[in-house]
Scaffold this active site. Structure first.
Site, PDB file in Angstrom:
ATOM      1  N   GLY A  90      49.718  54.336  23.446  1.00  0.00           N
ATOM      2  CA  GLY A  90      50.090  55.551  24.163  1.00  0.00           C
ATOM      3  C   GLY A  90      49.049  56.643  24.051  1.00  0.00           C
ATOM      4  O   GLY A  90      48.025  56.504  23.389  1.00  0.00           O
ATOM      5  N   TYR A  94      53.837  65.297  21.234  1.00  0.00           N
ATOM      6  CA  TYR A  94      54.134  66.379  20.292  1.00  0.00           C
ATOM      7  C   TYR A  94      55.345  65.999  19.457  1.00  0.00           C
ATOM      8  O   TYR A  94      56.307  65.408  19.950  1.00  0.00           O
ATOM      9  CB  TYR A  94      54.432  67.669  21.073  1.00  0.00           C
ATOM     10  N   ALA A 160      59.787  60.178  24.121  1.00  0.00           N
ATOM     11  CA  ALA A 160      58.490  59.507  24.162  1.00  0.00           C
ATOM     12  C   ALA A 160      58.481  58.341  23.184  1.00  0.00           C
ATOM     13  O   ALA A 160      59.190  58.363  22.167  1.00  0.00           O
ATOM     14  CB  ALA A 160      57.371  60.486  23.813  1.00  0.00           C
ATOM     15  N   CYS A 191      51.727  62.522  27.144  1.00  0.00           N
ATOM     16  CA  CYS A 191      51.503  61.094  27.390  1.00  0.00           C
ATOM     17  C   CYS A 191      50.448  60.862  28.468  1.00  0.00           C
ATOM     18  O   CYS A 191      50.371  59.780  29.045  1.00  0.00           O
ATOM     19  CB  CYS A 191      52.812  60.387  27.753  1.00  0.00           C
TER      20      CYS A 191
END
Length: 233
Positions: A90, A94, A160, A191
């Protein structure tokens, strides 16, 4: 096959300390597998599921683009944040207060040997949990993670994901925004994906904050069912 998973809630913990701990658990499993192969032993390999909440931190995956971080060192310090380039897949993401971060450190040979299936089941765990709060979350084709209103101008990511796997042992995992300060996402291209927003569960429900322990219980319940795992901790 050992389907027992040791659940550990690390509370509020520094990212690097947690990363080092992940590596320690990961290496222990891998070393056991190497010993089994070389010495023809049948030692059981462990599985772990870590929950943690991190201070403000940005992390960049091994294939990520550093230009997706929009702050310099001075600005990072002003925001009370740190930055690490790490060994997961990836791009940039955060982590911070109000976010549930989960790190499953599993020997997939105890469950199934399919990384694609592993990621899809982690996404399904999130999707099923969010459904309990009345949200219709989905996948976005070609973009790992969990989203709302995909294929509309209002598409936004709520969770994420980025993992690493070696010898079928996993580490890193997912970050679900529950009571997150979304302002910190303004300083990255999340991302590496442009033109799509980021959201948090409390924002979607129109409340100030949610009980994160309740959310964790729901996540683990779905994890147990999806992975046919015995989770204790």
């Amino acid at each position: 096959m050992n389907k027992h998973v040791e659940l550990q809630d690390l509370g509020f913990k520094d990212y690097k300390e947690t990363w080092d701990y992940q590596e320690q658990l990961f290496r222990g499993i891998v070393d056991t597998k190497i010993k089994n192969r070389h010495q023809e032993t049948q030692l059981e390999t462990g599985n772990y599921f870590l929950f943690v909440e991190h201070p403000h931190v940005y992390t960049l995956g091994k294939s990520g683009d550093a230009s997706n971080l929009l702050l310099n060192e001075r600005q990072l310090a002003e925001k009370g944040a740190v930055f690490y380039k790490i060994n997961r897949g990836g791009d940039i993401t955060y982590h911070g207060p109000g976010q549930i971060v989960g790190y499953p450190i599993l020997d997939l040979e105890n469950f199934f040997t399919d990384i694609h299936k592993y990621l899809r089941l982690l996404e399904e765990m999130i999707i099923l949990t969010l459904a309990e709060y009345g949200l219709k979350a989905t996948r976005s084709k070609g973009e790992t993670g969990v989203w709302l209103d995909v294929d509309t101008p209002f598409a936004r990511k709520i969770c994420a994901m980025g993992v690493r796997a070696s010898r079928w042992v996993t580490m890193h995992g997912f970050a679900l925004n529950v009571n997150a300060d979304l302002g910190y996402f303004d300083h990255i291209i999340p991302c590496g994906i442009r033109g799509k927003g980021v959201t948090s569960l409390n924002v979607e429900l129109g409340v100030k904050s949610l009980d994160t322990q309740e959310v964790k219980h729901k996540l683990i319940r779905h994890f147990k069912a999806l992975f046919n795992a015995d989770v204790k901790g």
